[in-house]
Every structure is written in structure tokens, then in C-alpha cells.
Design a protein around this motif. Structure first.
Motif, PDB file in Angstrom:
ATOM      1  N   SER A  23      -4.837  12.259  -9.316  1.00 29.29           N
ATOM      2  CA  SER A  23      -5.726  11.109  -9.982  1.00 29.29           C
ATOM      3  C   SER A  23      -6.299  10.515  -8.851  1.00 29.29           C
ATOM      4  CB  SER A  23      -5.298  10.453 -10.853  1.00 29.29           C
ATOM      5  OG  SER A  23      -4.879  11.130 -12.037  1.00 29.29           O
ATOM      6  N   ARG A  24      -7.654  10.509  -8.820  1.00 28.55           N
ATOM      7  CA  ARG A  24      -8.363   9.688  -7.776  1.00 28.55           C
ATOM      8  C   ARG A  24      -9.295   8.652  -8.416  1.00 28.55           C
ATOM      9  NH1 ARG A  24     -11.617  13.331  -4.566  1.00 28.55           N
ATOM     10  NH2 ARG A  24     -13.277  13.150  -6.262  1.00 28.55           N
ATOM     11  N   CYS A  25      -8.802   7.349  -8.161  1.00 27.34           N
ATOM     12  CA  CYS A  25      -9.643   6.298  -8.623  1.00 27.34           C
ATOM     13  C   CYS A  25     -11.138   6.301  -8.339  1.00 27.34           C
ATOM     14  CB  CYS A  25      -9.003   4.742  -8.175  1.00 27.34           C
ATOM     15  SG  CYS A  25      -9.720   3.431  -8.643  1.00 27.34           S
ATOM     16  N   THR A  26     -11.793   6.224  -9.373  1.00 29.30           N
ATOM     17  CA  THR A  26     -13.313   6.354  -9.252  1.00 29.30           C
ATOM     18  C   THR A  26     -13.965   5.188  -8.412  1.00 29.30           C
ATOM     19  OG1 THR A  26     -13.937   5.524 -11.423  1.00 29.30           O
ATOM     20  CG2 THR A  26     -13.609   7.695 -11.121  1.00 29.30           C
ATOM     21  N   ASN A  42      -3.494   0.275  -7.047  1.00 33.83           N
ATOM     22  CA  ASN A  42      -4.096  -0.480  -5.883  1.00 33.83           C
ATOM     23  C   ASN A  42      -4.271  -1.828  -6.102  1.00 33.83           C
ATOM     24  OD1 ASN A  42      -5.389  -1.550  -3.557  1.00 33.83           O
ATOM     25  ND2 ASN A  42      -6.837  -0.048  -3.562  1.00 33.83           N
ATOM     26  N   PRO A  43      -3.368  -2.695  -5.503  1.00 34.80           N
ATOM     27  CA  PRO A  43      -3.415  -4.098  -6.176  1.00 34.80           C
ATOM     28  C   PRO A  43      -4.895  -4.876  -5.787  1.00 34.80           C
ATOM     29  CG  PRO A  43      -1.783  -4.056  -4.316  1.00 34.80           C
ATOM     30  CD  PRO A  43      -2.265  -2.594  -4.647  1.00 34.80           C
ATOM     31  N   ALA A  44      -5.570  -4.351  -4.937  1.00 40.33           N
ATOM     32  CA  ALA A  44      -6.931  -5.023  -4.611  1.00 40.33           C
ATOM     33  C   ALA A  44      -7.931  -4.366  -5.556  1.00 40.33           C
ATOM     34  CB  ALA A  44      -7.069  -4.801  -3.203  1.00 40.33           C
ATOM     35  N   CYS A  45      -7.648  -3.552  -6.296  1.00 38.62           N
ATOM     36  CA  CYS A  45      -8.544  -2.856  -7.015  1.00 38.62           C
ATOM     37  C   CYS A  45      -8.368  -2.924  -8.700  1.00 38.62           C
ATOM     38  CB  CYS A  45      -8.433  -1.249  -6.821  1.00 38.62           C
ATOM     39  SG  CYS A  45      -9.888  -0.120  -7.640  1.00 38.62           S
ATOM     40  N   ASP A  46      -9.654  -3.277  -9.439  1.00 39.90           N
ATOM     41  CA  ASP A  46      -9.755  -3.345 -10.868  1.00 39.90           C
ATOM     42  C   ASP A  46      -9.987  -2.164 -11.483  1.00 39.90           C
ATOM     43  OD1 ASP A  46     -12.069  -3.704 -10.356  1.00 39.90           O
ATOM     44  OD2 ASP A  46     -12.455  -5.785 -11.115  1.00 39.90           O
ATOM     45  N   GLY A  47     -10.004  -1.002 -10.962  1.00 41.96           N
ATOM     46  CA  GLY A  47     -10.566   0.214 -11.353  1.00 41.96           C
ATOM     47  C   GLY A  47      -9.509   0.720 -12.533  1.00 41.96           C
ATOM     48  N   GLU A  48     -10.278   1.631 -13.350  1.00 40.43           N
ATOM     49  CA  GLU A  48      -9.677   1.844 -14.727  1.00 40.43           C
ATOM     50  C   GLU A  48      -9.759   3.249 -15.022  1.00 40.43           C
ATOM     51  OE1 GLU A  48     -10.009  -0.713 -18.050  1.00 40.43           O
ATOM     52  OE2 GLU A  48      -9.474  -2.618 -17.007  1.00 40.43           O
ATOM     53  N   GLU A  49     -10.742   4.068 -14.153  1.00 37.56           N
ATOM     54  CA  GLU A  49     -11.217   5.183 -14.444  1.00 37.56           C
ATOM     55  C   GLU A  49     -10.732   6.050 -13.231  1.00 37.56           C
ATOM     56  OE1 GLU A  49     -15.128   6.015 -15.425  1.00 37.56           O
ATOM     57  OE2 GLU A  49     -15.166   4.382 -16.922  1.00 37.56           O
TER      58      GLU A  49
END
Ligand SMILES: [Zn+2]
Length: 141
Positions: A23-26, A42-49
Motif C-alpha cells: 500500500s502506498r500512502c497517497t 508515518n508519524p509525520a503524515c496524516d494521510g488516510e488513503e
């Protein structure tokens, strides 16, 4: 009737050039395996897709060992008596380390840290419905 199918559905593709499916975070493009959903790790990322993405088919041996004793269930022995097999932790260009068995015919004597290996799909075991396959790492000559 018997058929050949993956031992774990959806974790890898088959065919001439099989690949693990991650899975690659968009949002940040971080890649995870096995596939994930929910929140980016990734703690620096708030991505959910996440988007399914095939992982690199080649990587380098990060560590390796062999299983001198038969693992407990759900491991299914393919030989009787049990024959040891090798395991390699392989670092992919995506920054992931993926554990897997080493291709049949190869052992720890064929491995060294940093050596290039390629993903192949081989039988893991057979049951009454057919052959179950899994990814393995094969040393690149
Ligand atoms: Zn992310």
C-alpha cells in the motif's frame, strides 16, 4: 479437481513477473507491506488513503538464517522427514524489509548480506484442493 492458488490471497501477484502487493500512502508516498488501511504509519503524515502498489521484485539480503527445526503449525511440512529451509529478510528499494523463504534449491550457503535476490512464486505446500504458493527469494546469479 485441484488448482494452484496463493496460500495468502491478495499479498502477491503471480505470473511471469510476480510481485508483492503493498500500500502506498497517497499523501506522503510511504509504502507498506502487508497492505494497510486506516491511518498512515508515518508519524509525520496524516494521510488516510492508500493505493495498491506492486513492490520492487529485487532487493538485497538484510539478514538470513535457516530453520533447522520444523516450525509449529500452521507450518505444513513438505517433506518427511523434515528438511531445513532458509529464510531471508530482504530490503527493498522502497525501504521495507520483507521476510520470506529462500527459493527451493538454495540454502544459507548461497546467501550473504547485501547480495541481490529476486522474488519468485513457488509451492509452499499441497492440500486436498491443490497446490498453495508463496513468494520466495531467489539469489540473482
Ligand atoms: Zn502518509
Amino acid at each position: 479437481m485441484t488448482e494452484t492458488s496463493p496460500a495468502i490471497e491478495g499479498w502477491f501477484t503471480t505470473g511471469a513477473e510476480p510481485a508483492l502487493v503493498g500500500s502506498r500512502c497517497t499523501t506522503c508516498a510511504s509504502t507498506f507491506f502487508p497492505r494497510t488501511q486506516g491511518f498512515c504509519r508515518n508519524p509525520a503524515c496524516d494521510g488516510e488513503e492508500f493505493a495498491d502498489t506492486p513492490l520492487s521484485r529485487r532487493g538485497r539480503v538484510w539478514s538470513y538464517t535457516d530453520a533447522q527445526y520444523q516450525p509449529p503449525a500452521p507450518y505444513v511440512a513438505t517433506t518427511d522427514p523434515y528438511e531445513p529451509f532458509a529464510l531471508a529478510a530482504v530490503e527493498l528499494p522502497e525501504g521495507l524489509v520483507v521476510l520470506g523463504q529462500v527459493a527451493s534449491g538454495y540454502g544459507v550457503a548461497d546467501l550473504e548480506v547485501g547480495a541481490e535476490v529476486e522474488l519468485v512464486v513457488e509451492p509452499l505446500y499441497s492440500d486436498e484442493t491443490g497446490v498453495r504458493t508463496i513468494w520466495k527469494w531467489r539469489p540473482v546469479a
